[in-house]
Design a protein around this motif. Structure first.
Motif, short mmCIF file in Angstrom:
data_model
loop_
_atom_site.label_atom_id
_atom_site.label_comp_id
_atom_site.label_asym_id
_atom_site.label_seq_id
_atom_site.Cartn_x
_atom_site.Cartn_y
_atom_site.Cartn_z
N LEU A 110 0.84 -1.21 0.00
CA LEU A 110 0.00 0.00 0.00
C LEU A 110 0.87 1.25 0.00
O LEU A 110 0.59 2.23 -0.71
N LEU A 144 2.46 1.66 -3.46
CA LEU A 144 1.46 2.13 -4.42
C LEU A 144 1.18 3.62 -4.20
O LEU A 144 1.11 4.41 -5.15
N LEU A 186 -3.45 9.40 0.82
CA LEU A 186 -4.30 8.55 1.67
C LEU A 186 -3.65 7.18 1.88
O LEU A 186 -3.59 6.67 3.00
N PHE A 187 -3.15 6.59 0.82
CA PHE A 187 -2.58 5.24 0.90
C PHE A 187 -1.34 5.22 1.79
O PHE A 187 -1.16 4.32 2.61
N ALA A 197 -2.45 5.78 5.38
CA ALA A 197 -3.13 4.58 5.89
C ALA A 197 -2.10 3.49 6.19
O ALA A 197 -2.24 2.76 7.19
#
Lengths: 282, 66
Positions: free
Chosen positions: A186, A189, A242-243, A246
Protein backbone atom coordinates in the motif's frame (compact mmCIF):
# COMPACT_ATOMS: atom_id res chain seq x y z
CA UNK A 1 -9.97 -19.04 22.43
CA UNK A 2 -9.84 -16.96 25.63
CA UNK A 3 -6.93 -14.50 25.68
CA UNK A 4 -4.69 -14.65 28.74
CA UNK A 5 -3.99 -11.56 30.81
CA UNK A 6 -1.13 -10.63 33.14
CA UNK A 7 -1.81 -10.77 36.88
CA UNK A 8 -3.23 -7.61 38.46
CA UNK A 9 0.01 -6.41 40.15
CA UNK A 10 1.91 -6.93 36.87
CA UNK A 11 -0.76 -5.00 34.96
CA UNK A 12 -0.42 -2.08 37.37
CA UNK A 13 3.35 -2.07 36.88
CA UNK A 14 2.92 -2.28 33.10
CA UNK A 15 0.53 0.68 33.12
CA UNK A 16 2.94 2.74 35.22
CA UNK A 17 5.78 1.85 32.86
CA UNK A 18 3.75 3.04 29.86
CA UNK A 19 2.81 6.30 31.58
CA UNK A 20 6.37 7.03 32.67
CA UNK A 21 7.78 6.10 29.26
CA UNK A 22 5.38 8.43 27.47
CA UNK A 23 6.47 11.25 29.76
CA UNK A 24 10.16 10.53 29.37
CA UNK A 25 11.51 7.66 27.23
CA UNK A 26 13.55 5.33 29.42
CA UNK A 27 11.73 6.18 32.66
CA UNK A 28 9.37 3.23 32.16
CA UNK A 29 12.35 0.88 31.86
CA UNK A 30 13.49 1.97 35.32
CA UNK A 31 10.10 0.78 36.56
CA UNK A 32 10.95 -2.60 35.01
CA UNK A 33 14.37 -2.53 36.70
CA UNK A 34 16.28 -2.36 33.40
CA UNK A 35 18.81 0.47 33.72
CA UNK A 36 20.68 -0.39 30.52
CA UNK A 37 17.54 -0.21 28.40
CA UNK A 38 16.50 3.00 30.19
CA UNK A 39 19.77 4.64 29.21
CA UNK A 40 19.53 3.34 25.63
CA UNK A 41 16.01 4.71 25.05
CA UNK A 42 16.75 8.01 26.77
CA UNK A 43 19.84 8.65 24.66
CA UNK A 44 18.22 7.44 21.41
CA UNK A 45 14.97 9.41 21.73
CA UNK A 46 16.44 12.63 23.12
CA UNK A 47 19.37 12.44 20.69
CA UNK A 48 17.00 12.14 17.75
CA UNK A 49 14.75 14.92 19.04
CA UNK A 50 17.43 17.47 19.81
CA UNK A 51 19.55 16.48 16.80
CA UNK A 52 16.50 16.87 14.56
CA UNK A 53 15.55 20.21 16.06
CA UNK A 54 19.08 21.42 15.58
CA UNK A 55 19.20 20.37 11.92
CA UNK A 56 15.83 21.98 11.21
CA UNK A 57 16.44 25.15 13.21
CA UNK A 58 13.47 24.38 15.50
CA UNK A 59 11.16 24.91 12.51
CA UNK A 60 9.27 21.82 13.75
CA UNK A 61 7.48 24.17 16.15
CA UNK A 62 5.82 25.87 13.16
CA UNK A 63 3.79 22.66 12.75
CA UNK A 64 2.77 22.55 16.39
CA UNK A 65 0.24 24.43 18.47
CA UNK A 66 1.09 26.43 21.53
CA UNK A 67 -1.50 26.26 24.30
CA UNK A 68 -1.81 29.39 26.45
CA UNK A 69 -3.26 29.79 29.91
CA UNK A 70 -3.80 33.30 31.18
CA UNK A 71 -1.75 34.67 28.30
CA UNK A 72 1.25 32.50 29.18
CA UNK A 73 2.41 29.62 26.98
CA UNK A 74 2.13 26.39 28.96
CA UNK A 75 2.13 23.50 26.49
CA UNK A 76 3.51 22.74 23.02
CA UNK A 77 1.41 20.28 21.02
CA UNK A 78 3.45 18.75 18.22
CA UNK A 79 2.60 15.52 16.42
CA UNK A 80 4.28 12.99 16.29
CA UNK A 81 7.13 14.42 18.41
CA UNK A 82 4.70 14.53 21.38
CA UNK A 83 5.37 10.82 21.96
CA UNK A 84 8.49 12.20 23.68
CA UNK A 85 6.39 14.53 25.82
CA UNK A 86 8.78 16.13 28.29
CA UNK A 87 11.55 16.26 25.70
CA UNK A 88 9.32 18.37 23.42
CA UNK A 89 8.25 20.68 26.25
CA UNK A 90 11.85 21.17 27.37
CA UNK A 91 12.99 21.80 23.80
CA UNK A 92 10.17 24.32 23.29
CA UNK A 93 11.25 26.22 26.40
CA UNK A 94 14.89 26.15 25.28
CA UNK A 95 13.88 27.49 21.86
CA UNK A 96 11.76 30.13 23.64
CA UNK A 97 8.80 28.76 21.67
CA UNK A 98 10.37 30.25 18.53
CA UNK A 99 11.42 28.61 15.30
CA UNK A 100 13.60 29.73 12.44
CA UNK A 101 10.50 30.82 10.56
CA UNK A 102 9.18 32.81 13.53
CA UNK A 103 12.58 34.55 13.60
CA UNK A 104 12.00 35.87 10.09
CA UNK A 105 13.83 33.21 8.07
CA UNK A 106 12.49 30.66 5.62
CA UNK A 107 12.92 26.95 6.42
CA UNK A 108 14.18 26.45 2.85
CA UNK A 109 17.44 28.04 3.99
CA UNK A 110 18.12 24.98 6.11
CA UNK A 111 19.54 22.31 3.79
CA UNK A 112 19.08 19.40 6.23
CA UNK A 113 15.68 20.37 7.58
CA UNK A 114 13.91 17.32 6.13
CA UNK A 115 16.39 14.98 7.81
CA UNK A 116 15.78 17.00 10.97
CA UNK A 117 12.01 16.51 10.63
CA UNK A 118 12.50 12.77 10.14
CA UNK A 119 14.76 12.53 13.19
CA UNK A 120 12.50 14.48 15.55
CA UNK A 121 9.40 12.69 14.25
CA UNK A 122 11.14 9.32 14.67
CA UNK A 123 11.89 10.32 18.26
CA UNK A 124 8.16 10.66 18.98
CA UNK A 125 7.23 7.39 17.29
CA UNK A 126 10.08 5.48 18.94
CA UNK A 127 9.12 6.91 22.32
CA UNK A 128 5.64 5.43 21.98
CA UNK A 129 7.14 2.04 21.06
CA UNK A 130 9.61 2.36 23.95
CA UNK A 131 6.56 2.50 26.20
CA UNK A 132 5.37 -0.83 24.79
CA UNK A 133 8.86 -2.27 25.28
CA UNK A 134 9.05 -1.06 28.90
CA UNK A 135 5.61 -2.47 29.61
CA UNK A 136 6.54 -5.90 28.30
CA UNK A 137 9.78 -5.94 30.32
CA UNK A 138 7.61 -5.71 33.45
CA UNK A 139 5.84 -8.87 32.27
CA UNK A 140 9.17 -10.56 31.48
CA UNK A 141 10.39 -9.76 35.00
CA UNK A 142 7.24 -10.94 36.77
CA UNK A 143 6.64 -14.10 34.72
CA UNK A 144 10.06 -15.19 33.41
CA UNK A 145 10.48 -18.00 30.89
CA UNK A 146 13.26 -20.56 30.74
CA UNK A 147 13.24 -20.86 26.95
CA UNK A 148 14.07 -18.11 24.47
CA UNK A 149 11.00 -16.36 23.07
CA UNK A 150 10.22 -12.94 21.61
CA UNK A 151 8.77 -10.57 24.21
CA UNK A 152 5.58 -8.63 23.37
CA UNK A 153 7.48 -5.34 23.24
CA UNK A 154 10.16 -6.94 21.07
CA UNK A 155 7.47 -8.10 18.64
CA UNK A 156 5.95 -4.61 18.46
CA UNK A 157 9.34 -3.02 17.87
CA UNK A 158 10.15 -5.58 15.17
CA UNK A 159 6.86 -4.68 13.45
CA UNK A 160 7.86 -1.03 13.45
CA UNK A 161 11.26 -1.98 12.03
CA UNK A 162 9.63 -3.95 9.21
CA UNK A 163 5.88 -4.62 9.07
CA UNK A 164 5.35 -8.36 9.52
CA UNK A 165 8.67 -9.01 11.27
CA UNK A 166 7.08 -9.11 14.71
CA UNK A 167 4.73 -11.87 13.57
CA UNK A 168 7.62 -13.75 11.99
CA UNK A 169 9.50 -13.72 15.30
CA UNK A 170 6.43 -15.08 17.10
CA UNK A 171 6.12 -17.90 14.54
CA UNK A 172 3.15 -16.56 12.55
CA UNK A 173 4.31 -16.95 8.97
CA UNK A 174 0.91 -16.29 7.35
CA UNK A 175 0.43 -13.01 9.19
CA UNK A 176 4.00 -12.01 8.35
CA UNK A 177 3.20 -12.00 4.65
CA UNK A 178 -0.32 -10.67 5.17
CA UNK A 179 0.71 -7.59 7.15
CA UNK A 180 4.09 -7.09 5.51
CA UNK A 181 2.80 -7.45 1.96
CA UNK A 182 -0.30 -5.35 2.52
CA UNK A 183 1.36 -2.47 4.35
CA UNK A 184 4.51 -2.21 2.25
CA UNK A 185 2.46 -2.75 -0.95
CA UNK A 186 0.00 0.00 0.00
CA UNK A 187 2.84 2.36 0.86
CA UNK A 188 4.66 1.62 -2.42
CA UNK A 189 1.46 2.13 -4.42
CA UNK A 190 0.78 5.41 -2.60
CA UNK A 191 4.30 6.72 -3.19
CA UNK A 192 4.05 5.79 -6.88
CA UNK A 193 0.71 7.60 -7.24
CA UNK A 194 2.28 10.69 -5.68
CA UNK A 195 5.34 10.50 -7.93
CA UNK A 196 7.47 9.82 -4.79
CA UNK A 197 6.87 13.40 -3.62
CA UNK A 198 4.05 12.83 -1.16
CA UNK A 199 6.10 12.29 2.02
CA UNK A 200 6.69 15.97 2.72
CA UNK A 201 6.07 17.69 6.06
CA UNK A 202 6.17 21.18 4.63
CA UNK A 203 3.45 20.42 2.10
CA UNK A 204 1.29 17.93 3.99
CA UNK A 205 2.09 18.15 7.72
CA UNK A 206 -0.97 16.22 8.91
CA UNK A 207 -0.54 13.38 6.42
CA UNK A 208 3.17 13.37 7.29
CA UNK A 209 2.43 12.65 10.94
CA UNK A 210 0.51 9.53 9.90
CA UNK A 211 3.14 8.50 7.35
CA UNK A 212 5.81 8.63 10.07
CA UNK A 213 4.08 5.76 11.87
CA UNK A 214 5.30 3.42 9.13
CA UNK A 215 8.73 3.28 10.76
CA UNK A 216 12.18 2.99 9.15
CA UNK A 217 10.75 1.77 5.81
CA UNK A 218 8.95 5.09 5.46
CA UNK A 219 11.70 7.20 7.03
CA UNK A 220 14.41 5.88 4.72
CA UNK A 221 12.14 6.19 1.67
CA UNK A 222 11.31 9.78 2.62
CA UNK A 223 14.98 10.62 3.06
CA UNK A 224 15.90 9.10 -0.31
CA UNK A 225 12.98 10.80 -2.09
CA UNK A 226 13.60 14.19 -0.46
CA UNK A 227 14.57 16.08 -3.64
CA UNK A 228 11.30 15.03 -5.32
CA UNK A 229 8.59 17.69 -5.67
CA UNK A 230 5.18 17.50 -7.37
CA UNK A 231 5.82 18.68 -10.96
CA UNK A 232 2.11 19.46 -11.38
CA UNK A 233 -1.20 18.43 -9.88
CA UNK A 234 -1.14 14.67 -10.35
CA UNK A 235 -4.44 12.87 -11.09
CA UNK A 236 -4.21 10.48 -8.13
CA UNK A 237 -1.93 12.34 -5.71
CA UNK A 238 -4.71 12.59 -3.10
CA UNK A 239 -5.15 8.81 -3.23
CA UNK A 240 -1.37 8.50 -2.90
CA UNK A 241 -1.43 10.59 0.28
CA UNK A 242 -4.30 8.55 1.67
CA UNK A 243 -2.58 5.24 0.90
CA UNK A 244 0.79 6.19 2.40
CA UNK A 245 -0.87 7.62 5.52
CA UNK A 246 -3.13 4.58 5.89
CA UNK A 247 -0.01 2.38 5.62
CA UNK A 248 1.32 4.20 8.68
CA UNK A 249 -1.86 3.59 10.67
CA UNK A 250 -1.97 -0.05 9.52
CA UNK A 251 1.55 -0.48 10.91
CA UNK A 252 0.24 0.53 14.32
CA UNK A 253 -2.57 -2.03 14.00
CA UNK A 254 -0.05 -4.72 13.02
CA UNK A 255 2.19 -3.74 15.96
CA UNK A 256 -0.75 -3.94 18.38
CA UNK A 257 -1.62 -7.38 17.03
CA UNK A 258 1.96 -8.65 17.26
CA UNK A 259 2.21 -7.32 20.85
CA UNK A 260 -1.06 -8.90 21.91
CA UNK A 261 -0.34 -12.30 20.28
CA UNK A 262 3.21 -12.43 21.65
CA UNK A 263 1.90 -11.56 25.12
CA UNK A 264 -0.65 -14.35 24.87
CA UNK A 265 2.08 -16.82 23.81
CA UNK A 266 4.32 -15.66 26.65
CA UNK A 267 1.65 -16.10 29.30
CA UNK A 268 0.59 -19.49 27.90
CA UNK A 269 4.20 -20.72 28.08
CA UNK A 270 4.82 -19.23 31.52
CA UNK A 271 1.68 -20.80 32.95
CA UNK A 272 1.97 -24.05 30.99
CA UNK A 273 -1.49 -23.76 29.41
CA UNK A 274 -2.16 -27.18 27.75
CA UNK A 275 -2.00 -27.10 23.95
CA UNK A 276 -0.82 -23.48 23.80
CA UNK A 277 2.48 -23.42 25.63
CA UNK A 278 4.46 -24.26 22.48
CA UNK A 279 2.66 -21.74 20.25
CA UNK A 280 4.77 -19.00 18.76
CA UNK A 281 8.14 -20.23 20.04
CA UNK A 282 10.89 -18.16 18.45
CA UNK B 1 -7.65 13.71 -15.18
CA UNK B 2 -8.85 10.72 -13.30
CA UNK B 3 -11.02 8.04 -14.83
CA UNK B 4 -13.85 5.99 -13.37
CA UNK B 5 -11.88 2.81 -14.03
CA UNK B 6 -8.84 4.23 -12.24
CA UNK B 7 -10.95 5.27 -9.26
CA UNK B 8 -12.51 1.81 -9.12
CA UNK B 9 -9.10 0.17 -9.27
CA UNK B 10 -7.88 2.29 -6.35
CA UNK B 11 -11.05 1.54 -4.39
CA UNK B 12 -10.47 -2.19 -4.90
CA UNK B 13 -6.82 -1.89 -3.81
CA UNK B 14 -7.63 0.13 -0.70
CA UNK B 15 -10.65 -1.97 0.28
CA UNK B 16 -8.58 -5.15 -0.03
CA UNK B 17 -5.75 -3.70 2.09
CA UNK B 18 -8.14 -2.42 4.75
CA UNK B 19 -10.06 -5.71 4.87
CA UNK B 20 -6.89 -7.81 5.18
CA UNK B 21 -5.36 -5.67 7.94
CA UNK B 22 -8.58 -5.56 9.98
CA UNK B 23 -9.18 -9.30 9.52
CA UNK B 24 -5.55 -10.03 10.41
CA UNK B 25 -6.04 -8.08 13.62
CA UNK B 26 -9.39 -9.65 14.51
CA UNK B 27 -8.65 -13.28 13.60
CA UNK B 28 -5.81 -15.71 14.19
CA UNK B 29 -6.38 -18.63 11.79
CA UNK B 30 -5.62 -18.15 8.05
CA UNK B 31 -9.00 -19.54 6.95
CA UNK B 32 -10.87 -17.12 9.23
CA UNK B 33 -8.69 -14.24 8.01
CA UNK B 34 -9.46 -15.00 4.34
CA UNK B 35 -13.17 -15.33 5.05
CA UNK B 36 -13.23 -12.10 7.09
CA UNK B 37 -11.20 -10.29 4.43
CA UNK B 38 -13.69 -11.14 1.70
CA UNK B 39 -16.64 -10.05 3.83
CA UNK B 40 -15.03 -6.78 4.88
CA UNK B 41 -13.77 -6.08 1.36
CA UNK B 42 -17.31 -6.36 -0.01
CA UNK B 43 -18.82 -4.34 2.85
CA UNK B 44 -16.37 -1.46 2.53
CA UNK B 45 -16.20 -1.24 -1.25
CA UNK B 46 -19.98 -1.53 -1.69
CA UNK B 47 -20.56 1.13 1.00
CA UNK B 48 -18.19 3.51 -0.81
CA UNK B 49 -19.83 2.78 -4.17
CA UNK B 50 -23.28 3.37 -2.62
CA UNK B 51 -22.21 6.71 -1.13
CA UNK B 52 -20.63 7.64 -4.46
CA UNK B 53 -23.88 6.72 -6.22
CA UNK B 54 -25.95 8.88 -3.87
CA UNK B 55 -23.52 11.78 -4.39
CA UNK B 56 -23.86 11.36 -8.16
CA UNK B 57 -27.66 11.42 -7.96
CA UNK B 58 -27.64 14.50 -5.70
CA UNK B 59 -25.24 16.15 -8.15
CA UNK B 60 -27.50 15.44 -11.12
CA UNK B 61 -30.77 16.41 -9.43
CA UNK B 62 -29.83 19.28 -7.13
CA UNK B 63 -26.33 20.65 -7.43
CA UNK B 64 -25.66 20.97 -11.15
CA UNK B 65 -26.46 24.46 -12.52
CA UNK B 66 -29.37 24.44 -14.99
Amino acid sequence: MQALAPAEPTRKRMERAVGLSLLLPGAGHLQAGRFGWALFWAILCQGLLFGGLSLAGNSQFDYGKLIHLGGRPILMLLIPEMGNFLGVQFAAVLAKMHSVEAGGHLPEHLPWRNLGYLMSGASGVLSAFAAAHASSLCLVRDEPLAQRRVSPGGAALATLLLPGLGHWLSGRRFKTWLFGGTIVGLFALGMTLGDFADFDRQRHPYYWAGQMLLGPVGWITAFLCEPQRFPSVLPYQDAGLLFTTAAGFFTVIAALDSYHRAEDDWLAAARGVPGRAAAGAA
Amino acid sequence: MTSLLGQLGLLVAFSAALAMVVSGYREEEPAAIWKGSLRRFLQFSLAVIAIGGVAQVVDLLLLRPR
